[in-house]
Every structure is written in C-alpha cells, then in structure tokens.
Design a protein around this motif. Sequence first.
Motif, short mmCIF file in Angstrom:
data_model
loop_
_atom_site.label_atom_id
_atom_site.label_comp_id
_atom_site.label_asym_id
_atom_site.label_seq_id
_atom_site.Cartn_x
_atom_site.Cartn_y
_atom_site.Cartn_z
N UNK A 15 1.35 73.36 31.90
CA UNK A 15 0.23 73.58 32.82
C UNK A 15 0.74 73.64 34.26
N UNK A 16 1.59 72.70 34.62
CA UNK A 16 2.13 72.70 35.99
C UNK A 16 2.95 73.96 36.23
N UNK A 17 3.65 74.40 35.19
CA UNK A 17 4.47 75.60 35.37
C UNK A 17 3.61 76.85 35.57
N UNK A 18 2.40 76.81 35.00
CA UNK A 18 1.53 77.99 35.18
C UNK A 18 0.79 77.94 36.51
N UNK A 19 0.85 76.79 37.19
CA UNK A 19 0.13 76.66 38.47
C UNK A 19 0.96 77.33 39.56
N UNK A 142 -6.67 79.75 39.52
CA UNK A 142 -7.54 78.86 38.74
C UNK A 142 -7.68 79.36 37.30
N UNK A 143 -7.77 80.67 37.16
CA UNK A 143 -7.90 81.23 35.81
C UNK A 143 -6.63 80.95 35.01
N UNK A 144 -5.51 81.23 35.64
CA UNK A 144 -4.23 81.13 34.93
C UNK A 144 -3.96 79.71 34.44
N UNK A 145 -4.26 78.73 35.30
CA UNK A 145 -3.92 77.35 34.97
C UNK A 145 -4.68 76.87 33.73
N UNK A 146 -5.85 77.48 33.47
CA UNK A 146 -6.55 77.07 32.24
C UNK A 146 -6.58 78.16 31.18
#
Length: 410
Positions: A15-19, A142-146
């Motif tokens: 998740x952190x990596x996608x942020x 915001x979309x990417x992180x979830x």
Amino acid sequence: MASQRTSWNVQSSTMAQSAHNPIRQIVDKLKLDPQATKSFISLSVGDPTIFGNFNIDDSANEAVIRQLKTFKHNGYPPAHGTVDARNAVASMITTPEAPVTADDVLLANGCSGALDMCVNVLGNPGQNILLPRPGFSLYGSLAEIRSLKAKYYNLLPEENWQIDLTQMESLIDEKTCAILVNNPSNPCGSVYSQEHLKAILAVAAKHHVPIIADEIYCDLVFKGNTFYPMASLTTEVPVLSVGGLAKKWLVPGWRVGWIVIHDRNDIFKASVREGLLNLSQVILGPNSVIQAALQDILHNTPQQFYQDTIDQLEKNTKLSMDAVSKIPGLKPVQPQGAMYMMVGIDVAKFKDIASDVEFSQKLLAEESVLCLPGECFTYPNFIRIVITPTVDRLEEAYKRMDDFCTRHLK
Ligand SMILES: Cc1ncc(COP(=O)(O)O)c(C=O)c1O
C-alpha cells in the motif's frame, strides 16, 4: 509456525509503495541551476499565502485568538467535528433547493482529508472512479492507493474546459463507484454553467452513479460567471460535496475541510452515512481551536474580504492573459475563476523543446521560473501557471518566459 527469521528484512507495505504524488515525482526532475544569477520565481505552488499578498481577514485571526484564550478548546473534539462547527458549515451551505443540517456535515483534515474519506467510503478495490483530465493529482493518488481504477474523462480546452459528456458516459460501467467533478477547477480555472452541471447530473442520474463534488474553490469566480453548488441542481443524484478553508479563506495550513452529504432520497442512508462516520473515527478531524472559531470565520468575515480576494485574482488573471497571449508558441486558456491558468505549448514551433516537461525543465534551468508541466495533471503539452504571485513577480516571470520562448523558436 514459529519465526524462522535470522536477519532483518523490513520493507514498506505494498500500500505504501502504491502511494505517490505525481507532482513530487515530476518536480523532483526539475532542477534550478546552482549557478543561476536570476532570482527564483515560482508559479507552481497552489498556496496563496506564500507571497504575502493574499492574507486571511484579521477578524478570523482574532476569532481564533479569542477561542484560544478561553482554555475551553484544548481537548479532543468529536471525531467528525463539534456540533457548533458542523452547524457553522451547514448553515453556510444550506439552500432551499438543497437543505442540510449539522447531521449532514463531517469535518476533515483539509479538503484532502474529506476527499480521502469520500473515495474510501464509496470505492472498493477492483471498482473504478471517473476523474477529470486535466485534474488535481490527488484524485489519482487516492484511487491508486486503494486499488480503484482511475478512468479519466476529458475536459475540452476549446469549450472552456467543459466535460466531453459522451466520452465520460462511455467510461461508466457496473463497477463505477463515483464521478468526481471539480468546479471551479484546479488546474483549469474553469467555472461550469448551470446547464453544463445539469447535463453532468443527467448522466449520473441515468446510470445511478453518485457524485463527489470538489468545491474547494467555491465562489472564487470572476465577473460574468456564477458558482452553482452541484447539489443545488439535482433532486435525484446523491452528492458528497467537499470544501474547506484553504482557498476561499486563504488558510491552507489550518487544515480544515468538510464533507456535506446531500441525499434527499436516502440513498446513502443504508450504509454510506455510517461508513463516513466510521472512517472519521479512525483519526480525529481538524484542530479543536479552529473548529471553535469556525462560526466566526464562516459567518462574520466581512464581505469586503471576499471581494478583495476576487478582485486581486481577477487583476492577476488579466495581466497574465495579456502577457502570455503575446508570447510566441504559447496559448493561454482564459480562466473564469480559481487561481490557475492553463497554457498550451505549441511544441512544433520550438526547435529544441519536445514536451511540456522539457519546457518546464529548460525554463527553470535558464530563467529560474518554475511552472508545473501538464503531465502533473495527466495533460501533456500544457503548463499550469498559478496566478497568485505579486504583480511584480508575475511581470518579471512573463518577461523571462517571453525571452525564453523567443530564444527557442525554430
Ligand atoms: C481541487 C483541489 N481539491 C482539494 C485540494 C486540497 O485542499 P486542502 O489543502 O484543504 O487539503 C486542493 C488543493 O490545492 C485542490 O486544488
């Protein structure tokens, strides 16, 4: 099974990596020349306070000081905001067409916090959300992180950045959780007409998709334009409208934002309202002192303050349009509100500039002027200019841009 670890191996989560914030990644590529003799001029940061020419009204400062001195607002406020603060927002927003009360309001950490909760409450991993292109980069992050797929609908520069509604409608499917509409717009400076907003709502109604209306630039509109809150134009579509103190009141650092739930047909009643409350309880909302001062800030700031802000923005916009439209190879699109101007770059006219990123890189290196490339807003061949710097800075920046473009012409 007992741990078999024999050495340290601690990684950041997926998740952190996608942020990520795409603006940071692109801006990190832009470097000021360390030998530069010219003063640095930033036309890139959407923070109106940095040059000292846009200040909150003193009455709001006084309201905060007064609350601070009561010693009554140092504790934890309720997670979604105090009743008084939510009331202050509700009584400002409510209209006969779209009535709301404090029960329809949640406070958040800035408008970003409000957007985060809205995307969180409506979207499940694997679904998709419709976002504007060009648009504020936080939406995509915001979309990417979830693990929501961002589907971009096109804004048309030749039509004052109105939405290409046919293309937008073609993106909607069973998995579409929301349409995000930003009016007035960052980065476009566009302000939508009532007719256009109704046409967007008609598409949402036809496909039963809720709207997230990012209205953080509400009321920052220039002569001849009117801001219409999206929720005031529908009786059918449920709308989560988000706003905050950052822009209209010129205090982004105070980190107060809000969500207003407009849901006259109880579509959000089954679970979205509760979901928002649940989310608000994970991390408490904004600072208690500013919440206590919110009634005064929203209701007792003199009208002249708002007018002065708009007058200054409009004056800077006129200066910017006049100057930039004379620069060879550049084509500004007339803003109607907010704090930004999008400028098209005719790359074919330049001998050694192939893209908006290269334009921004070279402009910074050679002239110490920084503008964000359109790539930051998923929109190549444009740059975004922030029009809040002081007049002398803007004039100097445009003079340098003129020299730069003339030098690089074919
Ligand atoms: C369109 C838009 N929405 C939301 C925000 C975030 O506002 P805040 O600073 O209150 O988090 C910004 C900030 O620039 C913005 O431009």
